[in-house]
Design a protein around this motif. Structure first.
Motif, short mmCIF file in Angstrom:
data_model
loop_
_atom_site.label_atom_id
_atom_site.label_comp_id
_atom_site.label_asym_id
_atom_site.label_seq_id
_atom_site.Cartn_x
_atom_site.Cartn_y
_atom_site.Cartn_z
N VAL A 60 1.09 7.55 -7.04
CA VAL A 60 1.95 6.52 -6.46
C VAL A 60 3.14 7.22 -5.82
CG1 VAL A 60 3.16 4.35 -6.84
CG2 VAL A 60 1.27 4.99 -8.36
N PHE A 61 3.45 6.85 -4.59
CA PHE A 61 4.50 7.50 -3.81
C PHE A 61 5.38 6.47 -3.13
CE2 PHE A 61 0.84 10.25 -4.03
CZ PHE A 61 1.33 11.54 -4.12
N MET A 62 6.61 6.88 -2.82
CA MET A 62 7.42 6.16 -1.83
C MET A 62 7.23 6.91 -0.52
SD MET A 62 8.50 3.84 -3.79
CE MET A 62 9.54 2.96 -2.59
N ALA A 63 7.12 6.19 0.59
CA ALA A 63 6.75 6.84 1.84
C ALA A 63 7.25 6.05 3.04
CB ALA A 63 5.23 6.99 1.91
N MET A 64 6.98 6.60 4.22
CA MET A 64 7.22 5.91 5.49
C MET A 64 5.87 5.80 6.21
SD MET A 64 10.54 5.36 5.69
CE MET A 64 10.81 5.04 7.45
N ARG A 65 5.65 4.63 6.81
CA ARG A 65 4.46 4.43 7.62
C ARG A 65 4.86 3.57 8.82
NH1 ARG A 65 -0.98 5.17 7.30
NH2 ARG A 65 -2.36 3.68 8.30
N ASP A 66 4.61 4.07 10.00
CA ASP A 66 5.03 3.39 11.23
C ASP A 66 6.54 3.13 11.20
OD1 ASP A 66 2.36 3.36 12.06
OD2 ASP A 66 2.00 1.42 11.07
N ASN A 67 7.28 4.14 10.70
CA ASN A 67 8.74 4.08 10.63
C ASN A 67 9.26 2.99 9.71
OD1 ASN A 67 9.18 6.25 12.50
ND2 ASN A 67 8.74 4.82 14.18
N LYS A 68 8.42 2.53 8.77
CA LYS A 68 8.84 1.50 7.82
C LYS A 68 8.64 2.01 6.40
CE LYS A 68 7.69 -2.32 10.93
NZ LYS A 68 6.84 -3.53 11.12
N PRO A 69 9.63 1.83 5.51
CA PRO A 69 9.49 2.30 4.13
C PRO A 69 8.48 1.47 3.36
CG PRO A 69 11.51 1.06 4.37
CD PRO A 69 10.94 1.19 5.75
#
Length: 514
Positions: A456-465
Motif C-alpha cells: 500500500v502506497f501514497m502516490a500521484m497519478r495524472d498529477n492527482k494524489p
C-alpha cells in the motif's frame, strides 16, 4: 521473574521514553504468569508509590490483560491482600486504577467483594464508565453472595461516578429475582430528589452547554455521566412504582435527550400515566429511541399501538446505526436523518451462514456544514471515519467486510517497521506501480492476506494524489486530494481484502451491486 523489567519501570529513575517497549516486553513475558506478576508488584509496593503514575498505569493494564487471558479459575485464585497492598500505594493520578477493582469484582468471593466495597466508599473511580466496568462482572454472573455488597453498596450512591452503575446493578438483581425486595425501596424520596436535580442540570445544559465545562472532553464526560444517571433513576423509580415519582418523571420527559425521554416515558407508562404511554408510542417513530420504545411498549401491553412499519428490518437497521452514532465515543448525538440505501444477504467474514447486511446513509445538519456518510448494520454496527458515501455499493460492502475480517494471517506492517525480506517485497510492488504510471510513491503498509501479500502506497497519478494498493496482479487506487476525510492506507487494504473475500464467497451478490 520480572525483577529486571520492574527495575526498569519503577522508581523515580525510570525512563518514560523507554517505558513503551519495556511494557511490551513485560506483557509478552507475563503471559501465563499473572499471579507471579501480582506478587512481585506487591513486594515492590513501597517503590510503586515513588514511580511515574503513567508507567504504573501501564503496568496495571498489562496485569489486567494477562489475568483476563488466564481465565476465571486463575483470577479466583489471586491473593486479595496483594491487590489491596498495590492499590493503597498507587501514586496520585495513576490511570487504570479501576482495573484492580475490576479484578476484585471478578473474583466474586465474600472477601473480595467486601474489600471492593471499602475501596469504592473511600476512593471511587473518577469516571462513571470506569465504575460501570468495575461492577460489570456482578451483572454477568449469578454465583456471588448479594449480602456481600448490600446494603453497603447503596451508601456509595453519593459519588457521581458510582450512582448510575449502582442503580443499574440493583435493578438487574431485582429483575433477575436475586433479591426479594428492591434494595432501594426505602430510598424513594432521595431518588426522586436526585432525579429532579439531574433533570434540572440537563435542562440547563440544553440551554447552555457551557454549564458542563469549556472543553469538549469535559462536556462529553459530564453529559455522559448525567444522562446515565437520569436513565438509571427513571428505571429505578419506575420499578419501585410510587406515585410520588410521577412529577419528577414528567420533568425528565420534557428533556430533549431521546434516551432520557424514552426511560421517563417507560417509567410513567409503568405507573399508568396516560401522557407517558402516549409519548412512548410517539417515540417509536424516532430511530434513536425506536428499539427501546418498542421493547417497553411490548413489555407493558401497548404493542398493538406500534405501527408495523417501525418493526421492519429496515427500520431496525436505521435505529441500530442511529443508536451507535449517538454513543459518547462516536458522534455523541443522534443523526439528523438515516436511511437504508441497500441491503444484501451474503456470506460475511466470521459467519458460517449468510447474514443480512444493511448499508445506512446518515446525515448531520450543523447549519452551515453538513456531515454525511454510509455505515453498516447486520453482523456488526459500524461507520468508517473515511468518507465512503460516493463509493460504488460493491466497494462499500467490501471495505466493511475487510475491516471486519479477523484472522492471525491477515495483518499489516507499517513501512517504517519492515524487515529486509519485507522491504524487498515492497520494492517489487513499487517497481510494478512505477511501470504502470504511478509517481512519487511513498510506501505505507505491507499487507498480508493469508498466503498473499500486497503493498500500500501514497502516490500521484495524472498529477492527482491517491492511495494505491497492489499485489502485482490487481491494483486499486482511490483519490485523496480535496477530501475532508480521505481514505487511509489501512482503509485501502481493507477494501482490497474485502473485495477478494466477497468475490470468493458471494460472486453473484457482489456483481449485482457494482
Amino acid at each position: 521473574m520480572f525483577e529486571e523489567s520492574l527495575d526498569q519501570l519503577l522508581g523515580d529513575q525510570a525512563d518514560p521514553v523507554a517505558a513503551g517497549w519495556r511494557l511490551r516486553e513485560l506483557a509478552e513475558s507475563a503471559i501465563d504468569h499473572g499471579p507471579t506478576l501480582l506478587a512481585e508488584l506487591a513486594a515492590n509496593a513501597e517503590i510503586i508509590g515513588k514511580s511515574d503514575a503513567a508507567i504504573v498505569g501501564g503496568i496495571l493494564r498489562v496485569l489486567h490483560t494477562v489475568m483476563l487471558q488466564a481465565g476465571q479459575e486463575t483470577i479466583a485464585s489471586l491473593n486479595i491482600d496483594e491487590i489491596e497492598v498495590i492499590e493503597k500505594t498507587l501514586p496520585v493520578g495513576t490511570p487504570n486504577r479501576y482495573l484492580l477493582l475490576h479484578l476484585l469484582a471478578t473474583i466474586r468471593s465474600q472477601l473480595s467483594l467486601a474489600r471492593l466495597m471499602g475501596m469504592l466508599q473511600l476512593s471511587p473511580p473518577e469516571k462513571w464508565i470506569e465504575a460501570a466496568q468495575v461492577l460489570s462482572p456482578l451483572m454477568q454472573n449469578d454465583d456471588w453472595p448479594t449480602d456481600a455488597i448490600y446494603p453497603e453498596l447503596l451508601g456509595a450512591i453519593q459519588h457521581p461516578s458510582l450512582a448510575s452503575p449502582i442503580l443499574d446493578l440493583t435493578n438487574y438483581l431485582f429483575r433477575k429475582q436475586r433479591v426479594a425486595v428492591h434494595p432501594a425501596t426505602d430510598r424513594i424520596e432521595t431518588l426522586n430528589l436526585l432525579l429532579g436535580e439531574i433533570s434540572g442540570r440537563l435542562a440547563r445544559f440544553e440551554e447552555d452547554p457551557h454549564t458542563f465545562g469549556d472543553d469538549v472532553d469535559t462536556v462529553q464526560n459530564r453529559l455522559g455521566e448525567a444522562v446515565a444517571l437520569a436513565v438509571s433513576l427513571c428505571d429505578t423509580v419506575g420499578m419501585l412504582g410510587q406515585e410520588s415519582s410521577i412529577g419528577k418523571l414528567h420533568q425528565a420527559l420534557d428533556l430533549k435527550h431521546r434516551r432520557v425521554q424514552c426511560e421517563a416515558a417507560g417509567a410513567l407508562a409503568r405507573l399508568g400515566d396516560s401522557d407517558g404511554k402516549a409519548r412512548l408510542i410517539e417515540l417509536t417513530k424516532d430511530p434513536t429511541a425506536r428499539l427501546r420504545a418498542i421493547h417497553y411498549a411490548d413489555e407493558l401491553g401497548l404493542g398493538n399501538r406500534v405501527e408495523e412499519q417501525y418493526r421492519s428490518d429496515t427500520s431496525t437497521a436505521e435505529s441500530e446505526l442511529s443508536l451507535w452514532l449517538s454513543q459518547p465515543q462516536q458522534m455523541g448525538v443522534p443523526p439528523t436523518s438515516v436511511e437504508v440505501v441497500d441491503t444484501k444477504r451474503m456470506l460475511w467474514p466470521s459467519f458460517t451462514d449468510p447474514v443480512d447486511i444493511h448499508l445506512v446513509r446518515f446525515e448531520y445538519n450543523f447549519g452551515e456544514r453538513i456531515y454525511s456518510n454510509v455505515g453498516m448494520t447486520g453482523p456488526v454496527t459500524f461507520a468508517m471515519s473515511a468518507d465512503v458515501a460516493d463509493f460504488a455499493m460493491a466497494d462499500i460492502y467490501a471495505i466493511y467486510a475487510g475491516w471486519h475480517a479477523e484472522h492471525p494471517e491477515i495483518f499489516t506492517v507499517a513501512a517504517e517497521h519492515l524487515n529486509e525480506v519485507q522491504i524487498r517485497f515492497m520494492n517489487a510492488f513499487q517497481k510494478h506501480l512505477e511501470q504502470t504510471g504511478y509517481e512519487s510513491l511513498k510506501p505505507a503498509l505491507l499487507g498480508f492476506f493469508l498466503e498473499e501479500k500486497a503493498g500500500v502506497f501514497m502516490a500521484m497519478r495524472d498529477n492527482k494524489p491517491c492511495a494505491v494498493v497492489t499485489d502485482g496482479l490487481e491494483t486499486i487506487d482511490y483519490p485523496v486530494g480535496g477530501r475532508l476525510r480521505p481514505i487511509t492506507p489501512g482503509d485501502l487494504f481493507n477494501l482490497y481484502k474485502g473485495r477478494k473475500m466477497l468475490r470468493t464467497f458471494n460472486p453473484t451478490s457482489v456483481d449485482e451491486t457494482s
